[in-house]
Design a protein around this motif. Sequence first.
Motif, PDB file in Angstrom:
ATOM      1  N   SER A  51       0.820  -1.215   0.000  1.00  0.00           N
ATOM      2  CA  SER A  51       0.000   0.000   0.000  1.00  0.00           C
ATOM      3  C   SER A  51       0.856   1.269   0.000  1.00  0.00           C
ATOM      4  O   SER A  51       0.549   2.241  -0.694  1.00  0.00           O
ATOM      5  N   ARG A  52       1.925   1.263   0.767  1.00  0.00           N
ATOM      6  CA  ARG A  52       2.791   2.451   0.837  1.00  0.00           C
ATOM      7  C   ARG A  52       3.474   2.717  -0.498  1.00  0.00           C
ATOM      8  O   ARG A  52       3.513   3.871  -0.974  1.00  0.00           O
ATOM      9  N   SER A  53       4.006   1.673  -1.141  1.00  0.00           N
ATOM     10  CA  SER A  53       4.714   1.883  -2.407  1.00  0.00           C
ATOM     11  C   SER A  53       3.757   2.277  -3.523  1.00  0.00           C
ATOM     12  O   SER A  53       4.096   3.086  -4.387  1.00  0.00           O
ATOM     13  N   ILE A  54       2.538   1.721  -3.502  1.00  0.00           N
ATOM     14  CA  ILE A  54       1.537   2.116  -4.497  1.00  0.00           C
ATOM     15  C   ILE A  54       1.196   3.585  -4.353  1.00  0.00           C
ATOM     16  O   ILE A  54       1.146   4.337  -5.337  1.00  0.00           O
ATOM     17  N   ALA A  55       0.975   4.024  -3.111  1.00  0.00           N
ATOM     18  CA  ALA A  55       0.657   5.433  -2.878  1.00  0.00           C
ATOM     19  C   ALA A  55       1.816   6.332  -3.293  1.00  0.00           C
ATOM     20  O   ALA A  55       1.609   7.415  -3.864  1.00  0.00           O
ATOM     21  N   ALA A  56       3.047   5.904  -3.017  1.00  0.00           N
ATOM     22  CA  ALA A  56       4.217   6.722  -3.357  1.00  0.00           C
ATOM     23  C   ALA A  56       4.328   6.918  -4.869  1.00  0.00           C
ATOM     24  O   ALA A  56       4.723   7.998  -5.338  1.00  0.00           O
ATOM     25  N   ARG A  57       3.985   5.890  -5.661  1.00  0.00           N
ATOM     26  CA  ARG A  57       4.061   6.015  -7.112  1.00  0.00           C
ATOM     27  C   ARG A  57       3.002   6.968  -7.662  1.00  0.00           C
ATOM     28  O   ARG A  57       3.186   7.565  -8.731  1.00  0.00           O
ATOM     29  N   MET A  58       1.909   7.117  -6.951  1.00  0.00           N
ATOM     30  CA  MET A  58       0.813   7.964  -7.427  1.00  0.00           C
ATOM     31  C   MET A  58       0.877   9.388  -6.894  1.00  0.00           C
ATOM     32  O   MET A  58       0.292  10.296  -7.483  1.00  0.00           O
ATOM     33  N   PHE A  59       1.563   9.588  -5.783  1.00  0.00           N
ATOM     34  CA  PHE A  59       1.489  10.858  -5.051  1.00  0.00           C
ATOM     35  C   PHE A  59       2.591  11.823  -5.501  1.00  0.00           C
ATOM     36  O   PHE A  59       3.752  11.444  -5.606  1.00  0.00           O
ATOM     37  N   ARG A  60       2.195  13.071  -5.732  1.00  0.00           N
ATOM     38  CA  ARG A  60       3.126  14.149  -6.017  1.00  0.00           C
ATOM     39  C   ARG A  60       2.961  15.209  -4.932  1.00  0.00           C
ATOM     40  O   ARG A  60       1.967  15.927  -4.902  1.00  0.00           O
ATOM     41  N   PRO A  61       3.918  15.287  -3.990  1.00  0.00           N
ATOM     42  CA  PRO A  61       3.767  16.189  -2.840  1.00  0.00           C
ATOM     43  C   PRO A  61       3.797  17.656  -3.246  1.00  0.00           C
ATOM     44  O   PRO A  61       4.468  18.034  -4.215  1.00  0.00           O
TER      45      PRO A  61
ATOM     46  N   SER B 101      10.201  19.656   0.156  1.00  0.00           N
ATOM     47  CA  SER B 101      11.010  18.981   1.173  1.00  0.00           C
ATOM     48  C   SER B 101      10.518  17.569   1.489  1.00  0.00           C
ATOM     49  O   SER B 101      11.168  16.836   2.238  1.00  0.00           O
ATOM     50  N   PHE B 102       9.380  17.181   0.908  1.00  0.00           N
ATOM     51  CA  PHE B 102       8.828  15.857   1.191  1.00  0.00           C
ATOM     52  C   PHE B 102       9.762  14.771   0.673  1.00  0.00           C
ATOM     53  O   PHE B 102      10.227  14.818  -0.471  1.00  0.00           O
ATOM     54  N   THR B 103      10.062  13.794   1.515  1.00  0.00           N
ATOM     55  CA  THR B 103      10.889  12.664   1.102  1.00  0.00           C
ATOM     56  C   THR B 103      10.161  11.334   1.235  1.00  0.00           C
ATOM     57  O   THR B 103      10.406  10.411   0.457  1.00  0.00           O
ATOM     58  N   ASP B 104       9.293  11.228   2.250  1.00  0.00           N
ATOM     59  CA  ASP B 104       8.568   9.977   2.457  1.00  0.00           C
ATOM     60  C   ASP B 104       7.376  10.261   3.360  1.00  0.00           C
ATOM     61  O   ASP B 104       7.302  11.311   4.024  1.00  0.00           O
ATOM     62  N   PHE B 105       6.439   9.318   3.402  1.00  0.00           N
ATOM     63  CA  PHE B 105       5.262   9.476   4.246  1.00  0.00           C
ATOM     64  C   PHE B 105       5.648   9.350   5.717  1.00  0.00           C
ATOM     65  O   PHE B 105       6.273   8.365   6.122  1.00  0.00           O
ATOM     66  N   THR B 106       5.288  10.341   6.510  1.00  0.00           N
ATOM     67  CA  THR B 106       5.449  10.264   7.960  1.00  0.00           C
ATOM     68  C   THR B 106       4.205   9.591   8.531  1.00  0.00           C
ATOM     69  O   THR B 106       3.085  10.020   8.231  1.00  0.00           O
TER      70      THR B 106
ATOM     71  N   LEU C 225      -1.046  13.793   7.774  1.00  0.00           N
ATOM     72  CA  LEU C 225      -1.665  14.105   6.493  1.00  0.00           C
ATOM     73  C   LEU C 225      -0.667  14.850   5.611  1.00  0.00           C
ATOM     74  O   LEU C 225      -0.075  15.848   6.036  1.00  0.00           O
ATOM     75  N   HIS C 226      -0.503  14.365   4.398  1.00  0.00           N
ATOM     76  CA  HIS C 226       0.397  14.988   3.436  1.00  0.00           C
ATOM     77  C   HIS C 226      -0.423  15.511   2.259  1.00  0.00           C
ATOM     78  O   HIS C 226      -1.199  14.759   1.652  1.00  0.00           O
ATOM     79  N   TYR C 227      -0.210  16.790   1.921  1.00  0.00           N
ATOM     80  CA  TYR C 227      -0.982  17.414   0.846  1.00  0.00           C
ATOM     81  C   TYR C 227      -0.230  17.296  -0.469  1.00  0.00           C
ATOM     82  O   TYR C 227       0.996  17.465  -0.535  1.00  0.00           O
ATOM     83  N   GLY C 228      -0.969  17.005  -1.527  1.00  0.00           N
ATOM     84  CA  GLY C 228      -0.364  16.925  -2.849  1.00  0.00           C
ATOM     85  C   GLY C 228      -1.393  16.527  -3.884  1.00  0.00           C
ATOM     86  O   GLY C 228      -2.591  16.770  -3.716  1.00  0.00           O
ATOM     87  N   ARG C 229      -0.918  15.886  -4.955  1.00  0.00           N
ATOM     88  CA  ARG C 229      -1.798  15.472  -6.042  1.00  0.00           C
ATOM     89  C   ARG C 229      -1.615  13.987  -6.328  1.00  0.00           C
ATOM     90  O   ARG C 229      -0.527  13.428  -6.147  1.00  0.00           O
ATOM     91  N   ILE C 230      -2.699  13.372  -6.799  1.00  0.00           N
ATOM     92  CA  ILE C 230      -2.619  12.008  -7.310  1.00  0.00           C
ATOM     93  C   ILE C 230      -2.512  12.110  -8.826  1.00  0.00           C
ATOM     94  O   ILE C 230      -3.348  12.744  -9.488  1.00  0.00           O
ATOM     95  N   VAL C 231      -1.479  11.467  -9.363  1.00  0.00           N
ATOM     96  CA  VAL C 231      -1.201  11.545 -10.795  1.00  0.00           C
ATOM     97  C   VAL C 231      -1.243  10.137 -11.379  1.00  0.00           C
ATOM     98  O   VAL C 231      -0.678   9.189 -10.809  1.00  0.00           O
ATOM     99  N   ALA C 232      -1.918  10.008 -12.506  1.00  0.00           N
ATOM    100  CA  ALA C 232      -2.019   8.719 -13.180  1.00  0.00           C
ATOM    101  C   ALA C 232      -0.698   8.365 -13.844  1.00  0.00           C
ATOM    102  O   ALA C 232       0.193   9.206 -14.003  1.00  0.00           O
TER     103      ALA C 232
ATOM    104  N   LEU D 242      -5.246  14.641   0.283  1.00  0.00           N
ATOM    105  CA  LEU D 242      -4.495  14.487   1.528  1.00  0.00           C
ATOM    106  C   LEU D 242      -4.282  12.993   1.727  1.00  0.00           C
ATOM    107  O   LEU D 242      -5.240  12.228   1.671  1.00  0.00           O
ATOM    108  N   VAL D 243      -3.038  12.600   1.957  1.00  0.00           N
ATOM    109  CA  VAL D 243      -2.717  11.183   2.080  1.00  0.00           C
ATOM    110  C   VAL D 243      -2.156  10.906   3.470  1.00  0.00           C
ATOM    111  O   VAL D 243      -1.293  11.650   3.960  1.00  0.00           O
ATOM    112  N   ALA D 244      -2.660   9.843   4.103  1.00  0.00           N
ATOM    113  CA  ALA D 244      -2.173   9.416   5.418  1.00  0.00           C
ATOM    114  C   ALA D 244      -1.691   7.979   5.326  1.00  0.00           C
ATOM    115  O   ALA D 244      -2.336   7.138   4.701  1.00  0.00           O
TER     116      ALA D 244
END
Length: 469
Positions: A33-43, A47-52, A56-63, A73-75
């Motif tokens: 789940s974490r790696s799937i979200a990382a591939r889709m998420f653009r913070p 300074s974002f490096t990884d999900f804390t 809640l991390h703000y950004g965009r989901i990109v196809a 917002l991704v948690a």
Amino acid sequence: MPDPRRAHDTIAAIATPPGDGGVGIIRLSGVSSRSIAARMFRPARPSFTDFTPYTLHYGRIVASDGAVLDDVLVAFMPGPGSYTGEDVVEINCHGGRAVLAAVLEETLRQGARLAERGEFTYRAFMHGRLDLTQAEAVAEMIHAPSRSALHLAQAKLSGLLGRRITELRSGLESLRARLAVAVDFPEDEVECLAPGELAGDAARIRAEIDALLGAVDRSRTWREGALVVLAGRVNAGKSSLMNALLGHDRAIVTDQPGTTRDYLEESLNLDGLLVRLVDTAGMRPCLADDSGHEPIDAVETAGMHMGQKLMDRADLVLLLADGTAPLDAATLETAAKLSPGRALAVLTKQDLPGFDPSIRAAPGLETVTVSSTTGHGLDALCVRIRARILENAGQPDPDELAPNARQAAALGQAAEELRLLEADAVAGVPYDLLSVRLETACATLSSITGEITSQEVLDAIFDAFCIGK
């Protein structure tokens, strides 16, 4: 029920109700789940490096083709400290159907599979995050019809019922151990368990089980709602009253007798108490009477019989009578059959000429006068309906544990085994046979919390969940 061979898949689903809303949530659970979200998420933050975790991390989901699907917002919640006990990601999107569908489809393209019904909660159960009583309480909270029902479900979700069942089973396991000593060492006086002592200990535990079963009936009204049946002669104003109480036209209202041929049911919330309001077919003679009405047909006759059955089951019967006309024999006959404690007479058409407030449906029945047209008396009627139901059901105890139907059935089976054990012990049945009854009672209690539960039971429980929970 999810295929055990796919238990290690990463699953995804929309976790919010169907339809448009301000916010919608896509939930993922599993090792990827974490790696799937990382591939889709653009913070949004450079300074974002990884999900804390738990942030809640703000950004965009990109196809995968670079198209922006939504601002989100991704948690990230790492296992085992998540709902399912696995790594969980929740993507908070805008709540439009197209947005949620697009984001969900992208998670599936990235390697997740669509979750099955109840699979998130099933995984929580399998990973020891919830026992079976808590898993069922999740569904009960979702479907709670009132705040009181919500409190009853919350008590079980907290684990109180599961712990209580475990305590009862521990008491039986202690008896089993002492009984085993008596079987294996019949000449040993140190741990000898007298039949009377065995019967007494079993009776004490059975009494505690019976106390839990007593809560089932006491809480039924708050968990399922009270059944309130509108009864009375044709054209007494039942359908008009139902529409007035609901605040919208649900039942067809005409001057023609027999318009309501089947029963109609709608829910009404009376200050936290759910009422299942049922409009039944009107009572009238089966043959033409002096009013000139035609004989009724088989469909309406069946509707009248169904209405009688509903009256027999009702928590409260509202017996309606037209306040502008003399009481008829059918109304008086029905009133005579009703218990004053579970019936309320309603005198209708208060706004019409010729209304006689002195009319009473029957001696001993409390009477409320109403007008469905002007609304006169409706508030007072609602107050009396609620008060009458509470006189029988009582106010819920926020600390009371109320087993559901499955749990109550298992508790009843365990109690019956203990009752038979008590009788067998007094009758001098050999200890090795008594131990079988104890073992059965213990196994039955274990099925409540899920420690010993058949796959068929698990299927029935989790298949009733929605996808996404």
